[in-house]
Scaffold this motif. Sequence first.
Motif, PDB file in Angstrom:
ATOM      1  N   MET A 143       1.012  -1.165   0.234  1.00  0.00           N
ATOM      2  CA  MET A 143       0.007  -0.238  -0.193  1.00  0.00           C
ATOM      3  C   MET A 143       0.545   1.353  -0.294  1.00  0.00           C
ATOM      4  O   MET A 143       0.313   2.222   0.893  1.00  0.00           O
ATOM      5  CB  MET A 143      -0.804   0.248   1.077  1.00  0.00           C
ATOM      6  N   VAL A 144       2.139   1.334  -0.970  1.00  0.00           N
ATOM      7  CA  VAL A 144       2.584   2.357  -1.227  1.00  0.00           C
ATOM      8  C   VAL A 144       2.864   2.556  -2.509  1.00  0.00           C
ATOM      9  O   VAL A 144       4.028   1.819  -3.093  1.00  0.00           O
ATOM     10  CB  VAL A 144       4.217   2.509  -0.232  1.00  0.00           C
ATOM     11  N   HIS A 145       1.828   2.807  -2.812  1.00  0.00           N
ATOM     12  CA  HIS A 145       0.427   3.521  -2.967  1.00  0.00           C
ATOM     13  C   HIS A 145      -0.291   1.832  -3.531  1.00  0.00           C
ATOM     14  O   HIS A 145      -1.473   2.158  -3.756  1.00  0.00           O
ATOM     15  CB  HIS A 145       0.708   4.165  -3.211  1.00  0.00           C
ATOM     16  N   VAL A 190      -0.012   9.565  -3.293  1.00  0.00           N
ATOM     17  CA  VAL A 190       0.431   8.687  -1.930  1.00  0.00           C
ATOM     18  C   VAL A 190      -0.024   9.272  -0.557  1.00  0.00           C
ATOM     19  O   VAL A 190      -0.108   8.073   0.292  1.00  0.00           O
ATOM     20  CB  VAL A 190       2.020   8.016  -1.519  1.00  0.00           C
ATOM     21  N   LYS A 192      -2.533   9.213   1.493  1.00  0.00           N
ATOM     22  CA  LYS A 192      -3.267   8.623   1.755  1.00  0.00           C
ATOM     23  C   LYS A 192      -2.936   7.666   2.762  1.00  0.00           C
ATOM     24  O   LYS A 192      -3.770   6.821   4.049  1.00  0.00           O
ATOM     25  CB  LYS A 192      -4.441   7.153   1.016  1.00  0.00           C
ATOM     26  N   TYR A 193      -1.774   6.931   2.264  1.00  0.00           N
ATOM     27  CA  TYR A 193      -1.116   5.554   3.154  1.00  0.00           C
ATOM     28  C   TYR A 193       0.024   6.209   3.998  1.00  0.00           C
ATOM     29  O   TYR A 193       1.229   5.211   3.976  1.00  0.00           O
ATOM     30  CB  TYR A 193      -0.758   4.342   2.283  1.00  0.00           C
ATOM     31  N   GLN A 196       1.760   3.544   6.691  1.00  0.00           N
ATOM     32  CA  GLN A 196       2.597   2.184   5.638  1.00  0.00           C
ATOM     33  C   GLN A 196       3.653   2.766   5.160  1.00  0.00           C
ATOM     34  O   GLN A 196       4.890   2.272   4.944  1.00  0.00           O
ATOM     35  CB  GLN A 196       1.632   2.240   3.638  1.00  0.00           C
ATOM     36  N   SER A 235       4.945  11.588   6.087  1.00  0.00           N
ATOM     37  CA  SER A 235       2.902  10.583   6.277  1.00  0.00           C
ATOM     38  C   SER A 235       3.275  10.818   7.197  1.00  0.00           C
ATOM     39  O   SER A 235       2.285   9.632   8.033  1.00  0.00           O
ATOM     40  CB  SER A 235       4.948   9.382   5.774  1.00  0.00           C
ATOM     41  N   ARG A 322      -7.883  11.415   1.581  1.00  0.00           N
ATOM     42  CA  ARG A 322      -6.107  11.340   1.706  1.00  0.00           C
ATOM     43  C   ARG A 322      -5.857  11.325   3.550  1.00  0.00           C
ATOM     44  O   ARG A 322      -4.753  11.845   4.175  1.00  0.00           O
ATOM     45  CB  ARG A 322      -5.104  12.808   1.617  1.00  0.00           C
ATOM     46  N   ASN A 323      -6.887  11.139   4.591  1.00  0.00           N
ATOM     47  CA  ASN A 323      -6.460  11.170   6.015  1.00  0.00           C
ATOM     48  C   ASN A 323      -6.136  12.132   6.029  1.00  0.00           C
ATOM     49  O   ASN A 323      -5.375  12.543   7.306  1.00  0.00           O
ATOM     50  CB  ASN A 323      -5.596  10.404   5.833  1.00  0.00           C
TER      51      ASN A 323
END
Length: 386
Positions: A143-145, A190, A192-193, A196, A235, A322-323
């Motif tokens: 999940m990257v990405h 990327v 959202k992750y 990760q 991140s 994207r959190n």
Amino acid sequence: MTTVTEAIRYVGVNDHHVDLFEGQYPVPNGMAYNSYVILDEKTAVMDTVDILFTEEWLKNVAEALGGRKPDYLVIQHMEPDHSASIEAFLKVYPDTTVVATAKAFAMIGQFFDLDLEGRKLVAENGASLSLGSHELHFVFAPMVHWPEVMMTYESTDKVLFSADGFGKFGALDTEEDWDCEARRYYIGIVGKYGAQVQNVLKKAADLDIQIICPLHGPVLKENLAHYLEKYDIWSSYRAESEGVMIAYTSVYGHTKAAVELLADKLREKGCPKVVVCDLARDEMTEAVEDAFRYGKLVLATTTYNADIFPFMKHFIDHLTERNYQNRTIGLIENGSWAPLANKIMKGKFEKSKNITWLETEVTIKSALNAESSAQIEAMADELCRE
């Protein structure tokens, strides 16, 4: 063809035909699709390129190999801008062993009708593959990405082949700032992750990395601490810069006037940076980038069809998917008879973590007046308090 180290050659391509990367990100300076060849007792090709550049890439690979046959094709990521030339490569070099994760092999079966029986090697997390004096170590980065992604660390030359990590927009034959386009690339693709990416950074901390070879953007050889720090900030969803980003939509100019008043007040009070974005006219991906870059965000929009103006809705969706978190947000609404925008905007962040809402909310009823102007003044004071 560019020499990365004595044993590693760059064989990627530049794409100046693409206007929207992944169908949504404007790339005025094009894109680079990176691929590398490692020369040792055995040879390895690291990833392929977009289908539009297969022939150019195959010529680059052949030149790097100098008449040798490749022993391995290492597939780190199955997104088509990196995997689309697998089938063409195997037609030219049918005896090559393909190295990839089990999930990547499943995707190869989805993209291509290939029989890889007897010529595939399923990479395991933490496993190694010797090429002679150079050794590849596989580091899974799910999940990257995408879920099948792995990175590869070459321990002799101390090179991290980082898949889409540490990539950026822009072809390699153009000069532009790494931070800006790498930030827009990271947050858009990327972003959202983050959890990760943090996991991969922890793994990377245990490696002696001297060179980073991403699948997009330049090979990174100097000041690697800078790039690693940026990735740690992005991140972990921390603010990168002090300042206030104001994002707005305005139909007849009254909401815009309120935004301009707020921006002026912030500058008068010494705010270190004020960024103003018209969501209907400015590039959306750059607006999203700035919202993540700065620690404070103000959203200003009109009530529209008992909802909020479409560009604002779209912008907030970009943030929350994207959190978006760990930020301070202020709200400005305009409504001539039933202002609802502040309530609706706030509700769209209900699943976002660690959002601090300004106590001051601004409500404009049609146009600025003494009351709403005083609210703007109070909002500026609150934004500048820290």
